[in-house]
Write an enzyme that holds these catalytic residues in place. Sequence first.
Site, PDB file in Angstrom:
ATOM      1  N   ASP A   1      32.973  44.206  33.941  1.00 31.41           N
ATOM      2  CA  ASP A   1      32.343  45.516  33.704  1.00 31.41           C
ATOM      3  C   ASP A   1      33.318  46.453  33.008  1.00 31.41           C
ATOM      4  O   ASP A   1      32.953  47.185  32.085  1.00 31.41           O
ATOM      5  CB  ASP A   1      31.914  46.162  35.034  1.00 31.41           C
ATOM      6  CG  ASP A   1      30.439  45.903  35.343  1.00 31.41           C
ATOM      7  OD1 ASP A   1      29.905  44.902  34.840  1.00 31.41           O
ATOM      8  OD2 ASP A   1      29.838  46.697  36.094  1.00 31.41           O
TER       9      ASP A   1
ATOM     10  N   TYR B   1      31.646  35.785  47.237  1.00 30.32           N
ATOM     11  CA  TYR B   1      30.196  35.815  47.083  1.00 30.32           C
ATOM     12  C   TYR B   1      29.514  34.747  47.927  1.00 30.32           C
ATOM     13  O   TYR B   1      28.382  34.932  48.359  1.00 30.32           O
ATOM     14  CB  TYR B   1      29.816  35.576  45.616  1.00 30.32           C
ATOM     15  CG  TYR B   1      29.870  36.805  44.751  1.00 30.32           C
ATOM     16  CD1 TYR B   1      31.048  37.496  44.549  1.00 30.32           C
ATOM     17  CD2 TYR B   1      28.721  37.258  44.115  1.00 30.32           C
ATOM     18  CE1 TYR B   1      31.085  38.608  43.738  1.00 30.32           C
ATOM     19  CE2 TYR B   1      28.747  38.371  43.297  1.00 30.32           C
ATOM     20  CZ  TYR B   1      29.934  39.039  43.117  1.00 30.32           C
ATOM     21  OH  TYR B   1      29.950  40.142  42.305  1.00 30.32           O
TER      22      TYR B   1
ATOM     23  N   LYS C   1      45.578  37.786  42.884  1.00 34.07           N
ATOM     24  CA  LYS C   1      46.273  38.747  43.744  1.00 34.07           C
ATOM     25  C   LYS C   1      47.216  37.923  44.626  1.00 34.07           C
ATOM     26  O   LYS C   1      47.136  37.925  45.862  1.00 34.07           O
ATOM     27  CB  LYS C   1      45.232  39.542  44.560  1.00 34.07           C
ATOM     28  CG  LYS C   1      45.805  40.708  45.352  1.00 34.07           C
ATOM     29  CD  LYS C   1      46.261  41.883  44.500  1.00 34.07           C
ATOM     30  CE  LYS C   1      46.927  42.946  45.361  1.00 34.07           C
ATOM     31  NZ  LYS C   1      47.583  44.014  44.565  1.00 34.07           N
TER      32      LYS C   1
ATOM     33  N   ASP D   1      33.867  39.857  38.329  1.00 30.82           N
ATOM     34  CA  ASP D   1      32.744  40.791  38.339  1.00 30.82           C
ATOM     35  C   ASP D   1      33.233  42.181  37.940  1.00 30.82           C
ATOM     36  O   ASP D   1      32.664  42.847  37.068  1.00 30.82           O
ATOM     37  CB  ASP D   1      32.110  40.822  39.741  1.00 30.82           C
ATOM     38  CG  ASP D   1      30.962  41.814  39.819  1.00 30.82           C
ATOM     39  OD1 ASP D   1      30.129  41.822  38.901  1.00 30.82           O
ATOM     40  OD2 ASP D   1      30.908  42.581  40.806  1.00 30.82           O
TER      41      ASP D   1
HETATM   42  C1  IPM Z   1      26.895  40.440  37.506  1.00 31.70           C
HETATM   43  C2  IPM Z   1      26.169  41.281  38.525  1.00 31.70           C
HETATM   44  C3  IPM Z   1      25.844  40.416  39.735  1.00 31.70           C
HETATM   45  C4  IPM Z   1      27.176  39.920  40.304  1.00 31.70           C
HETATM   46  C5  IPM Z   1      25.006  41.133  40.804  1.00 31.70           C
HETATM   47  C6  IPM Z   1      23.705  41.650  40.217  1.00 31.70           C
HETATM   48  C7  IPM Z   1      24.742  40.270  41.995  1.00 31.70           C
HETATM   49  O1  IPM Z   1      26.939  42.387  38.871  1.00 31.70           O
HETATM   50  O2  IPM Z   1      26.303  39.467  37.024  1.00 31.70           O
HETATM   51  O3  IPM Z   1      28.039  40.767  37.204  1.00 31.70           O
HETATM   52  O4  IPM Z   1      27.812  40.628  41.081  1.00 31.70           O
HETATM   53  O5  IPM Z   1      27.568  38.820  39.954  1.00 31.70           O
HETATM   54 MG    MG Z   2      28.693  42.611  37.744  1.00 27.61          MG
END
Ligand code: IPM
Ligand code: MG
Length: 360
Positions: free
Chosen positions: A255, A146, A195, A251
Amino acid sequence: MNFKIGLIHGDGIGPEIVNEAKKVLEAVSSKYSHSFTYENLLLGGASIDATGEPLTDETIESAKDCDAVLMGSIGGDAKTSPWYQLEPSKRPEAGLLGIRKALNLFANLRPAYLYDELRDACPLKKEIIGDGFDMIIIRELTGGLYFGEKKTVVEDGMRKAIDTLTYDENEIRRIAKRGFEIAMKRGKKVTSVDKANVLDSSRLWRAVVEEVAKDYPEVTLEHMLVDNCAMQLVMNPGQFDVILTENMFGDILSDEASMVTGSIGMLSSASLNETKFGLYEPSHGSAPDIAGKNIANPIATVLSAAMMLRYSLDLDREADAVEAAVRKVLKDGYRTGDIMSEGCTQVSTTQLGDLLVERL
Ligand code: IPM
Ligand code: MG
């Protein structure tokens, strides 16, 4: 006690869910005789509309002046929103990444657990769910892909884009320590995800995590490759306590973990630095498709406010009370549309906020 709380209403459903969380915080402050003052901060799309920038120095300085910041969500529909006609560094997400970096919020805590009341919403088979699961993902938030050097160039008429994944040992050590400290207060197990069969940054990650582990002999450490972890999350989620991982893997896995619970509208998160300060936000996004309809689930934001009470304001009893109110509302059968099931009563965003306040 007196506290100053920054509120980032943000975009999409953000304003609606932050308003409900604020209602709950007000109920907490009157019940326990605290005084919360609020400062509204601009970030993301709302900030672009007001100032042309997704994050301003004013927001950063005001945030630093608060004990903690509670955020709704930022961003819009990438296909239709004019924010996405702007260059990437001017879009809503750039504001979020910018504030994480500016406030040094390197530790992102994302709990994912199965609510007993919401078992039916879990997409996994009963034999996989077993006794349920309760894990927390500790994601490094200010390094890795990032924030590494990036550029897009044209070389010999061919377009080429470069992102770099960099970690130094200090960045790894501080997040690893956080992971082990949190594990000590929970199930005393850390699964460090990397990884290491491919990436140098992961091999360093693994080595430093092992060094840190020596200071926490009570904690069991295991290493897991990220592809295997993605699989294990849907095969046997009950095995996890603390998942410790770098920015991009975290990230993706967070999710997945939240979806596995079947109730992404219920999951909170905290982004912390070395001090007591933190930025608290729901794990879900801004859901522009349902914005303004008073149907969004405010619980993740309310639970993020509970995390804020606990981690930044040291108000454990108050945090417990908020969490208990959430469980009570679920037990009493009230649901927003996203977690609705047969025999329950469907309520709106604001009604759910009122029900929580009643139970406090
Ligand atoms: C999260 C989101 C963010 C990230 C995006 C919106 C930049 O997906 O907080 O997980 O990738 O960190
Ligand atoms: Mg995210």
